[in-house]
Write a protein that holds these residues in place. Structure first.
Motif, PDB file in Angstrom:
ATOM      1  N   ILE A   1      -9.380  17.800  16.692  1.00  0.00           N
ATOM      2  CA  ILE A   1      -9.806  17.500  15.330  1.00  0.00           C
ATOM      3  C   ILE A   1     -11.180  16.829  15.308  1.00  0.00           C
ATOM      4  O   ILE A   1     -12.071  17.217  14.549  1.00  0.00           O
ATOM      5  N   ASN A   2     -11.375  15.831  16.155  1.00  0.00           N
ATOM      6  CA  ASN A   2     -12.633  15.069  16.138  1.00  0.00           C
ATOM      7  C   ASN A   2     -13.200  15.014  17.557  1.00  0.00           C
ATOM      8  O   ASN A   2     -12.732  14.241  18.395  1.00  0.00           O
ATOM      9  N   MET A   3     -14.218  15.831  17.823  1.00  0.00           N
ATOM     10  CA  MET A   3     -14.809  15.875  19.153  1.00  0.00           C
ATOM     11  C   MET A   3     -15.588  14.611  19.479  1.00  0.00           C
ATOM     12  O   MET A   3     -15.955  14.373  20.635  1.00  0.00           O
ATOM     13  N   ASN A   4     -15.823  13.748  18.491  1.00  0.00           N
ATOM     14  CA  ASN A   4     -16.524  12.484  18.731  1.00  0.00           C
ATOM     15  C   ASN A   4     -15.554  11.353  19.053  1.00  0.00           C
ATOM     16  O   ASN A   4     -15.985  10.242  19.362  1.00  0.00           O
ATOM     17  N   ASP A   5     -14.253  11.656  18.971  1.00  0.00           N
ATOM     18  CA  ASP A   5     -13.236  10.655  19.288  1.00  0.00           C
ATOM     19  C   ASP A   5     -12.940  10.729  20.782  1.00  0.00           C
ATOM     20  O   ASP A   5     -12.459  11.743  21.283  1.00  0.00           O
ATOM     21  N   GLU A   6     -13.192   9.660  21.505  1.00  0.00           N
ATOM     22  CA  GLU A   6     -13.067   9.671  22.968  1.00  0.00           C
ATOM     23  C   GLU A   6     -11.632   9.941  23.415  1.00  0.00           C
ATOM     24  O   GLU A   6     -11.391  10.677  24.385  1.00  0.00           O
TER      25      GLU A   6
ATOM     26  N   ASP B   1     -13.571  23.513  20.192  1.00  0.00           N
ATOM     27  CA  ASP B   1     -14.335  22.289  20.408  1.00  0.00           C
ATOM     28  C   ASP B   1     -15.535  22.208  19.465  1.00  0.00           C
ATOM     29  O   ASP B   1     -16.482  21.454  19.701  1.00  0.00           O
ATOM     30  N   ARG B   2     -15.493  22.979  18.389  1.00  0.00           N
ATOM     31  CA  ARG B   2     -16.635  23.032  17.466  1.00  0.00           C
ATOM     32  C   ARG B   2     -16.726  21.768  16.615  1.00  0.00           C
ATOM     33  O   ARG B   2     -15.719  21.102  16.357  1.00  0.00           O
TER      34      ARG B   2
ATOM     35  N   VAL C   1     -11.462  23.946   8.285  1.00  0.00           N
ATOM     36  CA  VAL C   1     -12.108  25.156   8.788  1.00  0.00           C
ATOM     37  C   VAL C   1     -11.425  25.618  10.068  1.00  0.00           C
ATOM     38  O   VAL C   1     -11.150  26.806  10.269  1.00  0.00           O
ATOM     39  N   LYS C   2     -11.139  24.665  10.955  1.00  0.00           N
ATOM     40  CA  LYS C   2     -10.498  25.014  12.221  1.00  0.00           C
ATOM     41  C   LYS C   2      -9.106  25.600  12.003  1.00  0.00           C
ATOM     42  O   LYS C   2      -8.718  26.575  12.641  1.00  0.00           O
ATOM     43  N   PHE C   3      -8.330  24.992  11.100  1.00  0.00           N
ATOM     44  CA  PHE C   3      -6.975  25.490  10.831  1.00  0.00           C
ATOM     45  C   PHE C   3      -7.008  26.873  10.181  1.00  0.00           C
ATOM     46  O   PHE C   3      -6.194  27.746  10.508  1.00  0.00           O
ATOM     47  N   THR C   4      -7.938  27.073   9.260  1.00  0.00           N
ATOM     48  CA  THR C   4      -8.056  28.377   8.597  1.00  0.00           C
ATOM     49  C   THR C   4      -8.410  29.464   9.608  1.00  0.00           C
ATOM     50  O   THR C   4      -7.816  30.555   9.602  1.00  0.00           O
ATOM     51  N   ASP C   5      -9.359  29.168  10.487  1.00  0.00           N
ATOM     52  CA  ASP C   5      -9.735  30.136  11.516  1.00  0.00           C
ATOM     53  C   ASP C   5      -8.578  30.403  12.472  1.00  0.00           C
ATOM     54  O   ASP C   5      -8.359  31.540  12.902  1.00  0.00           O
ATOM     55  N   ALA C   6      -7.841  29.356  12.809  1.00  0.00           N
ATOM     56  CA  ALA C   6      -6.704  29.522  13.719  1.00  0.00           C
ATOM     57  C   ALA C   6      -5.654  30.457  13.127  1.00  0.00           C
ATOM     58  O   ALA C   6      -5.103  31.329  13.807  1.00  0.00           O
TER      59      ALA C   6
ATOM     60  N   THR D   1      -2.561  20.964  18.219  1.00  0.00           N
ATOM     61  CA  THR D   1      -3.579  20.168  17.543  1.00  0.00           C
ATOM     62  C   THR D   1      -3.579  18.744  18.100  1.00  0.00           C
ATOM     63  O   THR D   1      -2.535  18.079  18.145  1.00  0.00           O
ATOM     64  N   ILE D   2      -4.759  18.309  18.520  1.00  0.00           N
ATOM     65  CA  ILE D   2      -4.924  16.957  19.032  1.00  0.00           C
ATOM     66  C   ILE D   2      -5.719  16.169  17.995  1.00  0.00           C
ATOM     67  O   ILE D   2      -6.896  16.434  17.749  1.00  0.00           O
TER      68      ILE D   2
END
Length: 566
Positions: free
Chosen positions: A478-483, A507-508, A514-519, A529-530
């Motif tokens: 969900i959030n690539m900026n979350d470590e 990893d976009r 948007v990610k869920f719709t594409d999935a 989903t993480i």
């Protein structure tokens, strides 16, 4: 595979020129893109699915001792002229000329090429039977490409050809191929039927089609409700003992029918059932005109007619030919007092009409109380009509129902038609020259991609079967900026790869929606989903087929995935 490093150009809107579900979804989910009318590029997701389809086909072909080859796409005109198909195949044959002004063709099929290959290199019966197949791009210059991958100009096909010394040997291989095709389509998870079919431009005395059931299919299947009988409506036989009316024959009567030309108009005007009307159509069969007669509630099947008359060309007579020959217009033609040179062929149902109605061969007039044999002669009664729902099944068991289907595969017993035309012979055990007995077997590989998309989807997108999905698992961070989320994603990504799962990692830098719709559009079997629960070592898992969503601890993921995929 990191989604940021692959090419999956999804679309939010349905393309305006995409008419059917498979075309819409394969475009929207980023599987294909149109290059020109009837020609498509297969993008990374589609290519992965195609590879899995091809592997299943190869496994089943190898299991029946067929060997793979790759034949040239560019074909010599000379070979097509040997079989006569250069002239007869039609405008779908993609013809071109090279720099030396030599005519060639882009192969729509490979009977000529494979026959010439075997003719030149197989001289003895000891090398028979022999079966070869290929998976290759074909070209057919369709007049109206439509429905995406279902009817294109360029497409991927598996075609196989078998060579035999006897008809009995061909029968054995043909049945092996039918069983192999059934296994292929079963392994692909398709709902399909095996049906009797017409040989078309390829020919052959015995042919079957494999049809994926789909409401968007261009073919109609006629099948029995209570028996295994199934056939393409184009060739389904009609075996009905029509009951003849006991009413006495009445005197022939000419009646005025002003501007009434269609069956419905005439039936309504004269207050009769369309089954009482005798419909007469004038055809040009090769170089001769003939009259073809069916009941008003039946339609002429031109494929049956062409076969019955053994003609190579069959077309409706032009209006000018009809006016010149009969001095009337289309809509008032009838079989009474036709010119002697016009032969008359009637469907079997016509024989039992009593006091029927037909055109008077005079504009604005029809004849009442017309009776076959009394008022007009028939050269031959034949099965010339399309079968209808509710008719008795040709095998005598049950009644006929219709279903729509997409043709996936087609098998043919060619016999010696190609080997005789091309003088392809071998020496038998007595040293005598004999023509090869041949079979031909095709599967539309790129069509399968579309057929699966037709059968496996919902309102949100595609729903790939586990064995065919381009990836097994869609891993979404969900959030690539979350470590914490990134660390758990990387751990899972590498762990699942060690279990040989094929992973697409989203990893976009995109919003979760948007990610869920594409999935959902892409339709992989499992979505992991993480998100915020990552700090507790938990993930959300969604199963695309059922829509079920569960929460798993990271320690139990591999065990539960193994249970699901096995």
């Amino acid at each position: 595979m990191k989604q940021s490093r692959t090419f999956i150009p999804t679309l939010r809107e349905i393309p305006s020129d995409a008419e059917i579900v498979s075309h819409q979804l394969l475009l929207r989910a980023g599987f294909i893109r149109q290059h020109m009318s009837g020609v498509y590029s297969y993008l990374p997701l589609a290519k992965k699915v195609l590879r899995k389809i091809e592997n299943i086909i190869r496994e089943e072909m190898d299991a029946i001792e067929a060997v793979e080859v790759l034949l040239p796409t560019l074909q010599q005109t000379d070979l097509w002229e040997e079989t006569g198909r250069w002239q007869t195949y039609g405008q779908e044959l993609f013809r071109l000329t090279d720099r030396h002004d030599r005519e060639m063709a882009l192969g729509p099929t490979h009977e000529e090429v494979i026959t010439s290959l075997v003719r030149d290199d197989v001289q003895s019966y000891k090398k028979l039977p022999l079966t070869m197949y290929q998976i290759q791009t074909k070209f057919r210059d369709e007049k109206r490409p439509r429905f995406g991958l279902l009817r294109g100009r360029e497409f991927i096909m598996k075609d196989a050809y078998s060579f035999h010394s006897t008809e009995e040997s061909l029968d054995v291989k043909y049945n092996e191929m039918l069983e192999a095709y059934s296994r292929i389509f079963t392994r692909l998870g398709l709902e399909f039927r095996t049906v009797l079919a017409d040989g078309g431009s390829i020919g052959g005395k015995s042919t079957h089609e494999f049809m994926a059931l789909s409401e968007t299919g261009e073919d109609t299947i006629a099948f029995s409700e209570t028996s295994p009988y199934a056939a393409n409506i184009e060739i389904a036989e009609v075996n009905i003992d029509y009951a003849k009316s006991s009413e006495p024959m009445r005197e022939l009567e000419k009646v005025e029918t002003p501007k009434k030309k269609t069956i419905v108009d005439v039936a309504t005007f004269l207050n009769v059932d369309p089954s009482k009307i005798i419909k007469t159509i004038i055809f040009r069969a090769d170089d001769e005109l003939c009259a073809v007669i069916v009941r008003g509630d039946h339609d002429i099947n031109e494929i049956k007619l062409r076969k019955a008359l053994s003609v190579s060309e069959l077309n409706l007579a032009s209006e000018s030919e009809i006016e010149k020959t009969l001095s009337c217009k289309v809509g008032t033609i009838g079989p009474v007092k036709l010119p002697l040179e016009i032969k008359v062929y009637a469907d079997n149902a016509v024989k039992e009409i009593v006091n029927g109605i037909c055109g008077a061969n005079e504009d604005d007039f029809h004849l009442k109380n017309v009776n076959p044999e009394r008022d007009f002669a028939v050269d031959k009664y034949l099965d010339l009509r399309f079968i209808k729902e509710g008719d008795l099944s040709p095998d005598g068991n049950g009644t006929i129902r219709f279903a729509k289907g997409i043709e996936l595969g087609h098998t043919f017993k060619l016999g010696v038609s190609y080997s005789e035309a091309m003088k392809a012979t071998y020496l038998d055990e007595n040293g005598n020259s004999q023509h090869f007995v041949m079979g031909c077997y095709g599967i539309g590989v790129s069509r399968i991609l579309a057929a699966i998309a037709e059968q496996y989807n919902d309102a949100n997108g595609l729903k790939w079967p586990k064995k065919l999905a381009p990836y097994d698992i869609h891993l979404i961070t969900i959030n690539m900026n979350d470590e914490i989320q990134t660390k758990l994603s990387n751990e899972l990504y590498h762990l699942l790869k060690t279990y040989r799962y094929d992973i697409l990692h989203d990893d976009r830098d995109e919003r979760a929606g948007v990610k869920f719709t594409d999935a959902d559009l892409i339709g992989l079997p499992v979505r992991i989903t993480i998100g915020k629960m990552a700090q507790d070592g938990m993930v959300e898992v969604k199963f695309r087929e059922t829509g079920e969503t569960v929460v798993w601890q990271k320690e139990e993921i591999t065990e539960k995935l193994q249970s699901f995929f096995n």
